[in-house]
Design a protein around this motif. Structure first.
Motif, short mmCIF file in Angstrom:
data_model
loop_
_atom_site.label_atom_id
_atom_site.label_comp_id
_atom_site.label_asym_id
_atom_site.label_seq_id
_atom_site.Cartn_x
_atom_site.Cartn_y
_atom_site.Cartn_z
N ASN A 2 0.81 -1.21 0.00
CA ASN A 2 0.00 0.00 0.00
C ASN A 2 0.85 1.26 0.00
N LYS A 3 1.91 1.24 0.80
CA LYS A 3 2.77 2.42 0.90
C LYS A 3 3.62 2.62 -0.36
N THR A 4 4.17 1.52 -0.86
CA THR A 4 5.14 1.62 -1.95
C THR A 4 4.48 1.68 -3.33
N LEU A 5 3.43 0.91 -3.52
CA LEU A 5 2.82 0.81 -4.84
C LEU A 5 1.55 1.64 -4.99
N PHE A 6 0.82 1.84 -3.88
CA PHE A 6 -0.50 2.45 -3.97
C PHE A 6 -0.59 3.84 -3.34
N TYR A 7 0.53 4.41 -2.91
CA TYR A 7 0.53 5.76 -2.36
C TYR A 7 -0.40 5.87 -1.15
N GLY A 8 -0.53 4.78 -0.42
CA GLY A 8 -1.35 4.78 0.79
C GLY A 8 -2.84 4.97 0.54
N ALA A 9 -3.31 4.64 -0.65
CA ALA A 9 -4.69 4.96 -1.04
C ALA A 9 -5.73 4.01 -0.45
N TYR A 10 -5.33 2.81 -0.04
CA TYR A 10 -6.31 1.77 0.28
C TYR A 10 -6.38 1.41 1.75
#
Length: 606
Positions: free
Chosen positions: A347-355
């Motif tokens: 989530n932090k690395t790939l999703f910019y904390g979006a989920y």
């Protein structure tokens, strides 16, 4: 709308839509314009339109959308083939569900619904003006034909939903009655109200179960103007649509054309959107949302980008196991594999904390299990205590969390221990069974972009001696492999509604576990789950429905049937400036069929 005009419209509607006490001689219950699963409909019998439409919207222009993969048929109700996007525009259903209520339906093909208080049967009185798109009359015989052909040749979940219908009677050209096994299934009348209607005459001499590109005759707001097999399809609004002035349709279906263009790759589809070849896009890749929607089209306002909050249950997006395969039968193995998926790092690395991590099969809703079971839920689960994990009754279900730094040593140790309890041994860097065969898994996906999620997961699996590979196939192969259970692990969202019911049987029911095309793709066969699904279906009020659904959710979670992924409680959408939406949207959807096109002097792509 000013107050004077609204009053005038309501006065007119009172003349048009006042319900008679009895509309036919064979009516035995009051005739209603609507039916709600629980409580009363929000819109009275004199309503003129849904609240989330714009009655002044222009009825012109087109909406061009992207679709992935290909298609080889226009029948969404069969197992074979891949159905073209948008075929729902071709068919009217008996009644129309509103977008701002949990589960309420209003008059469409059925002008009135008649149902007793115990809901042991339902009678539909068809609108005498109902017509197919060629102008031919739509009758109760067409409804009977539709029901029978879906039972005989439709997808398995329909057989699950309709299984308790014991008798179908065509009482007249415009009246049809469905009788039920008993009065326990309170949702069945509403499920039948969602029945699409096919033309019996149109299907004569044709094989309903065969996938082909024959255009079916519908009664809905659009017809197929043209298509390029597997590449594009153009739906044209039928301006002679028989139901265009009904309250459920006013302000809807504003686009003259709705066009789906097919793309083999998501990145190409995105570039087509930015170039102006696609009008509307719903984004599901957080990196793209964070970094890709940039450039002069966005800063100039030619493309509008927004996040729209909603109140929809998000269901469960997850890695799903094929429980038919021996290697996944032990829940310790499934839990061990789940420990190696580092959501926090992902989530932090790939999703910019979006989920948010999904920790329920009914995420983002009041139906999700919380805490430990108490009260009515505990009473519901108590008879099954010997068949369930003891922890279910004493511990809050939680998913293991990492620090998000990519280090999973603690999880590795736990996973290896769980594999050992299941009879596996870590030797020379390989997780081996009693015969010396290494544990291996194949991830089945259709989107190349999902590789970036699975590759770090694979590296963590390698650390506990599990071999893995990714199998990327096109959409049609993906669907066919799922339908025929040819997979180890697949990734997909199991969507849920605010009013779960009969569809839960086809998702989890033992009798559907090995039926090709089933929604019980994982092959779950569990008597406790079957019993709880029955409780959900037979719930008599909203409170008992919530209780039964929470109990079902809790049991599914503790069985470690999936490796949960993530969800978000908003729609991420972008659209070109000539596409407009109502200021007010319904709670439970985007209601794209209430949007419209308004000409602009700006040029796309400039």
């Amino acid at each position: 709308m000013n107050k004077l005009l609204r009053t005038a419209l309501l006065s007119l509607s009172s003349l048009l839509f006042t319900l008679p006490v009895l509309a036919t001689s064979n009516a035995s219950e009051p005739l209603r314009h609507a039916i709600a699963m629980h409580g009363e409909p929000a819109y009275g019998n004199r309503f003129t339109h849904f609240d989330y439409v714009n009655l002044n919207a222009p009825r012109t222009g087109s909406l061009r959308r992207s679709a992935m993969g290909s298609f080889d048929n226009f029948n969404a109700y069969i197992v074979k083939g891949v159905t073209a996007d948008g075929t729902g525009y071709l068919f009217d259903t008996l009644m129309q569900q509103s977008g701002d209520e949990a589960f309420t339906l209003y008059s469409l093909v059925a002008e009135f619904i008649e149902v007793p208080d115990d809901r042991s049967w339902v009678r539909f009185h068809l609108n005498p003006n109902a017509r197919f798109s060629d102008g031919s009359e739509l009758t109760a015989s067409d409804v009977e034909f539709t029901f029978n052909v879906l039972i005989e040749k439709g997808v398995p979940q329909l057989r699950a939903q309709y299984k308790e219908v014991t008798r179908v009677e065509v009482e007249s050209k415009s009246v049809i009655k469905f009788s039920f096994k008993d009065n326990k299934n309170k949702e069945l009348a509403l499920i039948l109200a969602q029945l699409p209607v096919f033309s019996e005459k149109d299907w004569q001499g044709k094989d309903f179960a065969k996938a082909n590109l024959n255009i079916p005759l519908g009664s809905g707001p659009y017809t197929i103007k043209s298509f390029d097999a597997g590449r594009s399809i153009d739906y044209q609004r039928n301006d002679d649509y028989w139901a265009k002035d009904l309250p459920v349709n006013r302000g809807r279906y504003n686009f003259k054309h709705i066009i789906f263009d097919y793309y083999k790759d998501g990145s190409i589809a995105f570039e087509a959107f930015k170039a102006g070849d696609v009008d509307f896009r719903a984004e599901n890749i957080s990196k793209q949302w964070a970094t890709g929607y940039q450039g002069k089209q966005f800063t100039s306002g030619k493309i509008i980008k927004e996040e729209i909050q909603h109140q929809n249950p998000q269901g469960m997006q997850a890695f799903w196991f094929n429980l038919r395969r021996d290697k996944f039968k032990d829940p310790n193995v499934r839990k061990a594999l789940g420990l190696m998926f580092d959501f926090e790092w992902t989530n932090k690395t790939l999703f910019y904390g979006a989920y948010k991590r999904s920790d329920s099969f009914f995420s983002n809703s009041e139906l999700a299990a919380t805490g430990i079971p108490q009260g009515d839920e505990l009473a519901l689960l108590a008879p099954f205590q010997a068949q369930l994990p003891p922890e279910l009754f004493t511990q809050v279900y939680t998913l293991d969390k990492t620090k998000g730094d990519g280090r999973v040593r603690k999880q590795q140790r736990q996973a290896i221990k769980l594999f050992k309890q299941a009879g596996w041994t870590l030797k020379s860097g390989k997780m081996l069974d009693a015969n010396g065969k290494q544990f291996s898994v194949e991830f089945l996906v259709y989107s190349p972009s999902f590789e970036r999620v699975i590759q770090p997961f694979r590296k963590n699996l390698q650390r506990i001696g599990v071999a893995s590979e990714i199998r990327i196939v096109d959409v049609s192969q993906y669907v066919n492999r799922l339908n025929n259970f040819d997979f180890d692990i697949y990734s997909l969202i199991q969507a849920q509604s605010l009013s779960p019911g009969n569809e839960q049987l086809s998702m989890w029911g033992s009798e559907f576990a090995n039926m090709p095309g089933t929604r019980n793709r994982i092959g779950l066969q569990d008597p406790v789950v079957d019993a709880l699904v029955a409780k959900v279906i037979n719930a008599t009020d909203r409170d008992s429905l919530i209780t039964a659904t929470k109990a079902l959710d809790r049991v599914l979670l503790w069985k470690n049937l999936v490796i949960p992924q993530w969800h978000i409680s908003s729609y991420r959408v972008a659209y070109w400036q000539q596409i407009h939406r109502p200021e007010k949207l319904p709670k439970y959807g985007l209601a794209i069929d209430s949007w419209w096109h308004q000409d602009t002097t700006s040029n796309k792509g400039n």
